[in-house]
Design a protein around this motif. Structure first.
Motif, PDB file in Angstrom:
ATOM      1  N   SER B 354       0.839  -1.194   0.000  1.00  0.00           N
ATOM      2  CA  SER B 354       0.000   0.000   0.000  1.00  0.00           C
ATOM      3  C   SER B 354       0.871   1.240   0.000  1.00  0.00           C
ATOM      4  O   SER B 354       1.843   1.314   0.744  1.00  0.00           O
ATOM      5  CB  SER B 354      -0.894   0.013   1.232  1.00  0.00           C
ATOM      6  OG  SER B 354      -1.792  -1.052   1.173  1.00  0.00           O
ATOM      7  N   ASP B 355       0.514   2.196  -0.846  1.00  0.00           N
ATOM      8  CA  ASP B 355       1.286   3.425  -0.906  1.00  0.00           C
ATOM      9  C   ASP B 355       0.335   4.585  -0.731  1.00  0.00           C
ATOM     10  O   ASP B 355      -0.381   4.957  -1.661  1.00  0.00           O
ATOM     11  CB  ASP B 355       1.998   3.506  -2.261  1.00  0.00           C
ATOM     12  CG  ASP B 355       2.851   4.752  -2.386  1.00  0.00           C
ATOM     13  OD1 ASP B 355       3.418   4.971  -3.450  1.00  0.00           O
ATOM     14  OD2 ASP B 355       2.940   5.509  -1.392  1.00  0.00           O
ATOM     15  N   PHE B 356       0.289   5.145   0.460  1.00  0.00           N
ATOM     16  CA  PHE B 356      -0.619   6.257   0.718  1.00  0.00           C
ATOM     17  C   PHE B 356       0.113   7.579   0.808  1.00  0.00           C
ATOM     18  O   PHE B 356      -0.358   8.515   1.453  1.00  0.00           O
ATOM     19  CB  PHE B 356      -1.424   6.012   2.003  1.00  0.00           C
ATOM     20  CG  PHE B 356      -2.272   4.777   1.940  1.00  0.00           C
ATOM     21  CD1 PHE B 356      -2.207   3.817   2.930  1.00  0.00           C
ATOM     22  CD2 PHE B 356      -3.128   4.566   0.874  1.00  0.00           C
ATOM     23  CE1 PHE B 356      -2.992   2.674   2.866  1.00  0.00           C
ATOM     24  CE2 PHE B 356      -3.914   3.427   0.803  1.00  0.00           C
ATOM     25  CZ  PHE B 356      -3.829   2.476   1.811  1.00  0.00           C
ATOM     26  N   TYR B 358       0.274   9.743  -1.234  1.00  0.00           N
ATOM     27  CA  TYR B 358      -0.505  10.835  -1.828  1.00  0.00           C
ATOM     28  C   TYR B 358      -1.342  11.571  -0.790  1.00  0.00           C
ATOM     29  O   TYR B 358      -1.868  12.643  -1.049  1.00  0.00           O
ATOM     30  CB  TYR B 358      -1.406  10.299  -2.946  1.00  0.00           C
ATOM     31  CG  TYR B 358      -2.389   9.237  -2.517  1.00  0.00           C
ATOM     32  CD1 TYR B 358      -2.112   7.892  -2.714  1.00  0.00           C
ATOM     33  CD2 TYR B 358      -3.605   9.567  -1.927  1.00  0.00           C
ATOM     34  CE1 TYR B 358      -3.006   6.910  -2.335  1.00  0.00           C
ATOM     35  CE2 TYR B 358      -4.509   8.601  -1.544  1.00  0.00           C
ATOM     36  CZ  TYR B 358      -4.206   7.263  -1.745  1.00  0.00           C
ATOM     37  OH  TYR B 358      -5.089   6.296  -1.372  1.00  0.00           O
ATOM     38  N   LEU B 359      -1.456  10.985   0.404  1.00  0.00           N
ATOM     39  CA  LEU B 359      -2.243  11.645   1.444  1.00  0.00           C
ATOM     40  C   LEU B 359      -1.437  12.703   2.183  1.00  0.00           C
ATOM     41  O   LEU B 359      -1.992  13.523   2.897  1.00  0.00           O
ATOM     42  CB  LEU B 359      -2.749  10.616   2.458  1.00  0.00           C
ATOM     43  CG  LEU B 359      -3.839   9.675   1.951  1.00  0.00           C
ATOM     44  CD1 LEU B 359      -4.153   8.646   3.020  1.00  0.00           C
ATOM     45  CD2 LEU B 359      -5.089  10.445   1.585  1.00  0.00           C
ATOM     46  N   GLN B 362      -2.342  16.227   2.356  1.00  0.00           N
ATOM     47  CA  GLN B 362      -3.456  16.631   3.204  1.00  0.00           C
ATOM     48  C   GLN B 362      -2.997  17.438   4.397  1.00  0.00           C
ATOM     49  O   GLN B 362      -3.734  18.242   4.944  1.00  0.00           O
ATOM     50  CB  GLN B 362      -4.224  15.388   3.676  1.00  0.00           C
ATOM     51  CG  GLN B 362      -4.986  14.691   2.573  1.00  0.00           C
ATOM     52  CD  GLN B 362      -6.024  15.601   1.968  1.00  0.00           C
ATOM     53  OE1 GLN B 362      -6.922  16.070   2.624  1.00  0.00           O
ATOM     54  NE2 GLN B 362      -5.881  15.876   0.694  1.00  0.00           N
ATOM     55  N   CYS B 379     -16.928   6.693   5.156  1.00  0.00           N
ATOM     56  CA  CYS B 379     -17.144   6.316   3.754  1.00  0.00           C
ATOM     57  C   CYS B 379     -18.592   5.945   3.493  1.00  0.00           C
ATOM     58  O   CYS B 379     -19.225   6.450   2.566  1.00  0.00           O
ATOM     59  CB  CYS B 379     -16.268   5.114   3.394  1.00  0.00           C
ATOM     60  SG  CYS B 379     -14.521   5.447   3.504  1.00  0.00           S
ATOM     61  N   HIS B 382     -21.432   8.602   3.427  1.00  0.00           N
ATOM     62  CA  HIS B 382     -21.648   9.413   2.240  1.00  0.00           C
ATOM     63  C   HIS B 382     -22.632   8.777   1.278  1.00  0.00           C
ATOM     64  O   HIS B 382     -23.213   9.451   0.443  1.00  0.00           O
ATOM     65  CB  HIS B 382     -20.319   9.671   1.530  1.00  0.00           C
ATOM     66  CG  HIS B 382     -19.492  10.694   2.242  1.00  0.00           C
ATOM     67  ND1 HIS B 382     -18.420  10.359   3.028  1.00  0.00           N
ATOM     68  CD2 HIS B 382     -19.630  12.024   2.346  1.00  0.00           C
ATOM     69  CE1 HIS B 382     -17.923  11.458   3.565  1.00  0.00           C
ATOM     70  NE2 HIS B 382     -18.631  12.473   3.170  1.00  0.00           N
ATOM     71  N   GLY B 409     -15.901  14.856   1.706  1.00  0.00           N
ATOM     72  CA  GLY B 409     -15.226  13.605   1.341  1.00  0.00           C
ATOM     73  C   GLY B 409     -14.236  13.230   2.422  1.00  0.00           C
ATOM     74  O   GLY B 409     -13.733  14.091   3.125  1.00  0.00           O
ATOM     75  N   SER B 410     -13.970  11.926   2.549  1.00  0.00           N
ATOM     76  CA  SER B 410     -13.108  11.529   3.666  1.00  0.00           C
ATOM     77  C   SER B 410     -12.047  10.523   3.266  1.00  0.00           C
ATOM     78  O   SER B 410     -12.156   9.848   2.248  1.00  0.00           O
ATOM     79  CB  SER B 410     -13.962  10.916   4.765  1.00  0.00           C
ATOM     80  OG  SER B 410     -14.728   9.856   4.248  1.00  0.00           O
ATOM     81  N   ILE B 411     -11.027  10.452   4.124  1.00  0.00           N
ATOM     82  CA  ILE B 411     -10.066   9.344   4.060  1.00  0.00           C
ATOM     83  C   ILE B 411     -10.691   8.208   4.867  1.00  0.00           C
ATOM     84  O   ILE B 411     -11.246   8.445   5.931  1.00  0.00           O
ATOM     85  CB  ILE B 411      -8.730   9.755   4.717  1.00  0.00           C
ATOM     86  CG1 ILE B 411      -8.135  10.959   3.997  1.00  0.00           C
ATOM     87  CG2 ILE B 411      -7.753   8.598   4.700  1.00  0.00           C
ATOM     88  CD1 ILE B 411      -6.914  11.511   4.697  1.00  0.00           C
ATOM     89  N   CYS B 412     -10.605   7.023   4.376  1.00  0.00           N
ATOM     90  CA  CYS B 412     -11.193   5.891   5.086  1.00  0.00           C
ATOM     91  C   CYS B 412     -10.582   5.765   6.478  1.00  0.00           C
ATOM     92  O   CYS B 412      -9.398   6.015   6.672  1.00  0.00           O
ATOM     93  CB  CYS B 412     -10.945   4.613   4.280  1.00  0.00           C
ATOM     94  SG  CYS B 412     -11.609   3.158   5.060  1.00  0.00           S
ATOM     95  N   LEU B 429      -3.311   5.337   7.351  1.00  0.00           N
ATOM     96  CA  LEU B 429      -4.565   6.093   7.263  1.00  0.00           C
ATOM     97  C   LEU B 429      -4.926   6.658   8.628  1.00  0.00           C
ATOM     98  O   LEU B 429      -5.415   7.785   8.742  1.00  0.00           O
ATOM     99  CB  LEU B 429      -5.700   5.198   6.764  1.00  0.00           C
ATOM    100  CG  LEU B 429      -5.567   4.632   5.358  1.00  0.00           C
ATOM    101  CD1 LEU B 429      -6.804   3.832   5.001  1.00  0.00           C
ATOM    102  CD2 LEU B 429      -5.365   5.728   4.347  1.00  0.00           C
TER     103      LEU B 429
END
Lengths: 339, 611, 156
Positions: B354-356, B358-359, B362, B379, B382, B409-412, B429
């Motif tokens: 997993s590569d997060f 990109y968060l 934030q 999640c 919504h 919108g949210s991050i899980c 996360l």
């Protein structure tokens, strides 16, 4: 002694079948659960391609309806029994009739858009269905959103309640695509300055002149067609609807605000029809519409000789399909009874 | 004499068993984390030892949880466990008294009636009850035999025991059960034949012995019977470490370690090895597993645990579980089946990277509003805007200073990754969300989704913040007088979501709120026994058709009282149940929002103004 | 193709075109076998529209599935690693594709493919240094072998 035919449902299919059967010399009783005839059609403002109103169409059909045809209003058919070679039809209010043949023209139910909760119907004020919009057109009122303002943008969402496993309707409702294009043009005619978008999965322009209308929508009215199925909508402070869709042809997520969002609600089999067919012992089919004896060659006949079907009760249909189907059902009945 | 050749199968069997157990247990304990070993060592000298003793008595001997499930089932298990235990204890006391207090070889009390088969009156018995021990031993033997009879019945008439299905046993288990089931009949025969010859038995063995003497040559049958008895014991002991009966000694160690504070369910790991072998294959988990009704019988806990024991990695078994917790609730040993599944998934899904990163962007976003209460829809929230909108209305009507953190919108929250065994990915996360949530400076975090709630509660470090599920928060608002609710005529059924009910122990607060505005009907399967909706984010494999079967089965039971509304407290449950389109499904927040009257003080102001 | 044809007419640059014939469809077949609902996808884009990760980065499950089907799997692992497994996509899919398991199976197939390629690389390295005229006898310390081991860039 004239043979008696009972037609269940006084929508366009039932009216046309009754008209033809009466012309062929049969005694016809038309039974309708509402207080007036016309079914869903009476709420329709303009029918493509001739753009006549639903009322006009109904009046035209009724004008061909002999006065001898008895119409029993306000009666929901709850029982249909096969007794040797005739039928007993009973209504919820105790009404009962004997018939030599029955034609089921109970039509469809409009998909309840509340069920797609994530689209916000019934939650956000500026989300309406295609039926609501058509009623708005028919009323002649100004096209404004719930806040009373003219929407700068109007969005149309195709396939709401159709082609969707999550609401158990796998079928395509056939006419919503052309209706969406038609309504998009009508919106543009009422609000020339508005931007109109159609969010589609496919554009099913199967009928004659349909591709022409699509071309006109693009050419003359500058309607934007975006291929992407809506996953959810949200509301901003001003009541605008925020649309979240993927622009699949570009391969990027797309966000835009519209002042009014129109959900193209599809056709569903009606639960009342389903309970009737269950009582008759018809084979259950996954899409829950009535299954004809042979979809190609005997599309108006059912498992029970003497019981015929016409119209949207056996699957989504356009108005012209419905009328053709109704006429062929009448001829099938005639063939059955004259033998 | 105190020895005969026939005791050898028993003796060597027992010796073998003890050696194997010592080797296995020392190996597992050696493989434990050092911190866990320290906990265990300290527990030997703490009060938890009393708790352990009590639990061993209540569960391993009395089978209390089994009794609660079904009295006949409980009696059957108890008779073997308690009966055999008392036979051993009483037999030891008896043999000590007979031999005048000497320490005897271990086989002596077991085969006492062979060595001492006459009607001796013990010094003890002169002043109390003559033949007391003979009576007691026969009574206990009868007790165990009654259990055996029940066990035989259970093989074909399991419904009498409240079980529709029982475990399908494999190879070695069949040997072990057969030997176990033959031990006590052999003991009965051996003692009866001997009693028939010498009349030294109790009410049972004497009677049977005299009866059989009429047509059997007991003189020649007695000795072989003792050999058979000893051999059955020997076979049982030799097969025990690799059979289901390994649970007998292992369970005791499990209870001790669990009470010492060692966390269960972490697989792989040596504590989990102990857990895996504590499973008695009793089969109680089979009936409670809803997936059986959907034709998926293989994933049930007992078979899953078996696959781990046999080191037979089966990704299907590991992944195809709704993680609803019904098996954990039913398990009389309390094996943490959920933790084991997550652990097994962690092993299966190691290849997932997993590569997060990109968060990380934030972090730079500084738009978090400061507020007293921060609301996190999650999640699933919504996709059920009816619920989130109702919560916003509730916050506004109760005049709460709140911020809807993930409105756009949210991050899980990270729990779906956790449930897939990807703990490390989940922590990334969790880190991002923690920063965002803490930046609001709120005192209370309210969440709509019980899945999020569970992870916020257990895995997030939110300093100075209380985490509440929205049903609990509404209950709190009502109690504080910040919300006035108007009763309605609605008849409802409340569905306990798996993650909120069994998962977090919250049953009463939603009901408190509902009872004020509706009439809540009770159903059979609620609270601890509540049914899973089928929506489960914990199941990685099941397709929609299978989920719909589970959903429909649950709905059948939930809608028995024919409620106007099926109320739930989880957006995933709401989506799952409403897709059936058979009953109106609403979240508790929606019902509350519809029933809010004007808050008390405002009503007074309006009334005054209208005067 | 003859040498003359290379310098004649128009050639579409290799990178732009999906060379469907040359692409390896095996990974797609493996994934389809492990998760048959992959076949049901109509690329409507609901999944990508609702995606949690898609809000923050370029990630579209719809696109991943399309690339998989075309055999364009080169950078797919990087894409799939962005998924938070939140499950929203599965809740909105109109065809009931089991999207979460799909992501897991795609990851798995790509991983196993990577591993088997590495394995093949290693075997190639060893077998290339065997003298083909003397099968079964390897010359591991020939100058040719040494140069390959010392200069891995010379491979491919």
């Amino acid at each position: 002694m004239r043979k008696h035919v009972v037609v269940i449902g006084a929508g366009p299919a039932g009216l046309e079948t009754s008209a033809i059967l009466a012309k062929l010399g049969f005694k016809v009783t038309l039974v309708e659960k509402e207080e007036i005839a016309g079914g869903h059609l009476k709420k329709w403002h303009a029918l493509f391609p001739t753009l006549i109103s639903g009322h006009h169409a109904i009046d035209a059909i009724i004008s061909g309806l002999s006065e001898e045809v008895r119409i029993q209003f306000g009666t929901k058919v709850t029982g249909l029994e096969v007794v040797n070679d005739y039928f007993t039809i009973s209504g919820h209010n105790g009404w009962q009739e004997k018939a030599d043949a029955v034609v089921i023209t109970t039509g469809f139910q409009l998909f309840d858009a509340h069920r797609k909760e994530e689209y916000g119907y019934g939650i956000y004020e500026n989300v309406i269905t295609s039926a609501d919009l058509e009623e708005l057109f028919a009323s002649g009122k100004e096209l404004v959103n719930r806040q009373g303002n003219k929407p700068g943008r109007v969005g149309f969402v195709h396939c709401v309640g159709s082609r969707d496993e999550k609401v158990n309707n796998l079928h395509c409702s056939k006419v919503c695509c052309i209706t969406a294009v038609k309504q998009a043009i009508e919106v543009k005619q009422l609000l020339p300055d508005a931007e109109v978008f159609c969010f589609y999965m496919d554009l099913r322009m199967f009928g004659r002149h349909y591709e022409d209308l699509y071309k006109e929508a693009q050419e003359k009215y500058n309607i934007q067609f975006i291929r992407g199925r809506l996953s959810e909508s949200a509301e901003d402070i001003d009541g605008n609807i925020v649309v979240k869709v993927e622009d699949t042809l570009l391969g990027k997520p797309l966000r835009l605000k519209v002042g009014l969002l129109v959900l193209m609600a599809g056709m569903e089999p009606h639960p009342d029809t389903q309970s009737l067919t269950t009582k008759l012992g018809f084979k259950k089919v996954p899409d829950r519409f009535i299954q004809p004896l042979d979809e190609l060659l005997l599309a108006n006949c059912t498992e029970i000789p003497g019981v015929f079907i016409a119209g949207a009760c056996s699957g989504p249909k356009s108005v012209s399909d419905t009328l053709s189907d109704a006429r062929s059902a009448a001829l099938a009945v005639a063939g059955y009874l004259k033998l | 004499m105190t020895f005969d050749l026939f005791v050898l199968p028993f003796f060597f069997g027992l010796l073998f068993l003890i050696c194997v157990l010592v080797v296995k247990y020392s190996r597992w304990i050696a493989l434990m984390d050092a911190s866990d070993r320290v906990k265990a060592g300290m527990a030997l000298f703490s009060y938890s030892l009393l708790k352990t003793a009590k639990e061993i008595f209540m569960e391993s001997l009395l089978h209390h949880r089994m009794f609660k499930r079904n009295p006949l089932l409980g009696f059957m298990h108890m008779s073997f466990a308690l009966g055999w235990f008392l036979l051993i204890v009483m037999g030891n006391i008896e043999s000590r008294i007979y031999s005048g207090g000497h320490i005897n070889p271990p086989y002596y009390p077991i085969f006492l009636k062979f060595f001492i088969h006459d009607k001796r009156v013990l010094p003890f018995e002169i002043f109390t009850l003559p033949g007391f021990f003979r009576f007691m031993m026969d009574l206990l033997l009868l007790f165990v035999l009654s259990g055996l009879v029940l066990a035989l019945f259970k093989r074909t008439r399991s419904r009498w025991f409240g079980l529709k299905r029982t475990t399908e046993h494999n190879g070695l288990d069949k040997w072990a059960i057969t030997s176990l089931w033959l031990i006590f009949p052999m003991r009965l025969l051996a003692e009866s034949f001997t009693a028939g010859i010498y009349q030294g038995g109790g009410f049972l063995t004497n009677t049977l012995g005299s009866f059989l003497a009429a047509f059997l040559p007991e003189k020649y049958l007695a000795y072989p019977a003792w050999w058979a008895y000893s051999t059955m014991l020997g076979v049982f002991f030799v097969t025990l470490p690799w059979s289901r009966f390994m649970h007998i000694p292992t369970e005791i160690i499990l209870i001790f370690l669990r009470n010492a504070g060692i966390e269960p369910g972490k697989y792989p790991g040596s504590f989990s090895e102990i857990e895996l072998r504590s499973c008695p294959r009793c089969g109680v988990c089979i009936d409670v597993c809803q997936m059986n009704a959907a034709g998926q019988t293989g994933s049930t806990a007992v078979y899953f645990i078996r696959s781990l024991r046999e080191k037979r990695t089966d990704v299907q078994l590991n992944s195809n579980c709704m993680m609803c917790g019904r098996c954990l609730e039913a398990c009389p040993v309390g094996i943490d089946t959920l933790g084991l599944r997550v652990g097994a998934r962690g092993v299966d899904n190691q290849f997932i990277e997993s590569d997060f990163n990109y968060l990380l962007k934030q972090h730079e976003i500084e738009n978090e509003k400061k507020a007293e209460v921060v609301y996190f829809a999650g999640c699933m929230g919504h996709l059920t805007p009816g619920v989130t909108r109702a919560m916003v209305q509730i916050f506004e009507k109760a005049d709460i200073n709140f911020t809807f953190l993930d409105e756009a919108g949210s991050i899980c929250c990270g729990r779906p990754l956790k449930l897939a065994g990807l703990q490390e990915a989940a922590t990334k996360l969790i880190a991002e969300n923690t920063t965002k949530i803490q930046k609001t400076g709120a005192e209370i975090l309210v969440t709509t989704c019980p899945i999020c709630y569970k992870v916020f509660n257990n895995d997030y470090q939110l300093d100075g913040m209380q985490v509440m599920h929205h049903s609990v928060y509404i209950d709190y608002l009502v109690k504080e007088g910040k919300l006035l609710l108007q009763p309605t005529e609605l008849q409802v059924v409340y569905h306990d979501p798996c993650e909120l009910g069994r998962g977090s122990g919250i049953y009463e607060q939603p009901r408190n709120v509902l009872k004020q505005i509706t009439e809540v009907a009770n159903i059979k399967e609620e609270r601890l026994n509540s049914l899973c909706c089928g929506g489960s984010i914990g199941d990685l494999l099941m397709n929609a058709t299978q989920r719909n079967i589970i959903r429909d089965n649950a709905l059948e039971i939930l809608c028995e009282p024919q409620p106007d509304v099926l109320v739930t407290a989880c957006p995933l449950c709401k989506k799952s149940f409403s897709s059936a389109n058979s009953v109106v499904v609403k979240d508790i927040a929606e019902l509350v929002a519809e029933s809010i009257t004007i808050p008390g003080n405002k009503a007074k102001i309006i009334a005054f103004a209208e005067q | 193709m003859g040498k003359s044809a290379k310098n004649f007419g128009y050639t579409v640059t290799r990178d732009r075109q999906i060379n469907f014939d040359a692409n390896n469809q095996d990974i797609c077949k493996i994934v389809t076998k492990a998760e048959p609902t992959l076949n049901l996808c109509i690329s409507c884009g609901s999944c990508a529209a609702t995606c949690s990760a898609g809000q923050f980065t370029d990630f579209s499950l719809r696109q991943v599935i399309l690339l998989l089907r075309r055999g364009e799997t080169k950078d797919l692992n990087k894409e799939v690693s962005k998924c938070m497994l939140c499950g929203k996509c599965q809740l909105v899919c109109p065809r009931n594709v089991s999207t979460r398991n799909l992501i897991i199976q795609i990851s798995k197939a790509l991983y196993e493919n990577k591993m088997s390629l590495l394995h093949l690389e290693n075997r190639k390295l060893i077998t290339e240094n065997c003298n083909p005229e003397m099968p079964g006898e390897g010359k591991f310390f020939s100058p040719k072998a040494n140069s390959k081991i010392l200069n891995p860039e010379q491979q491919q």
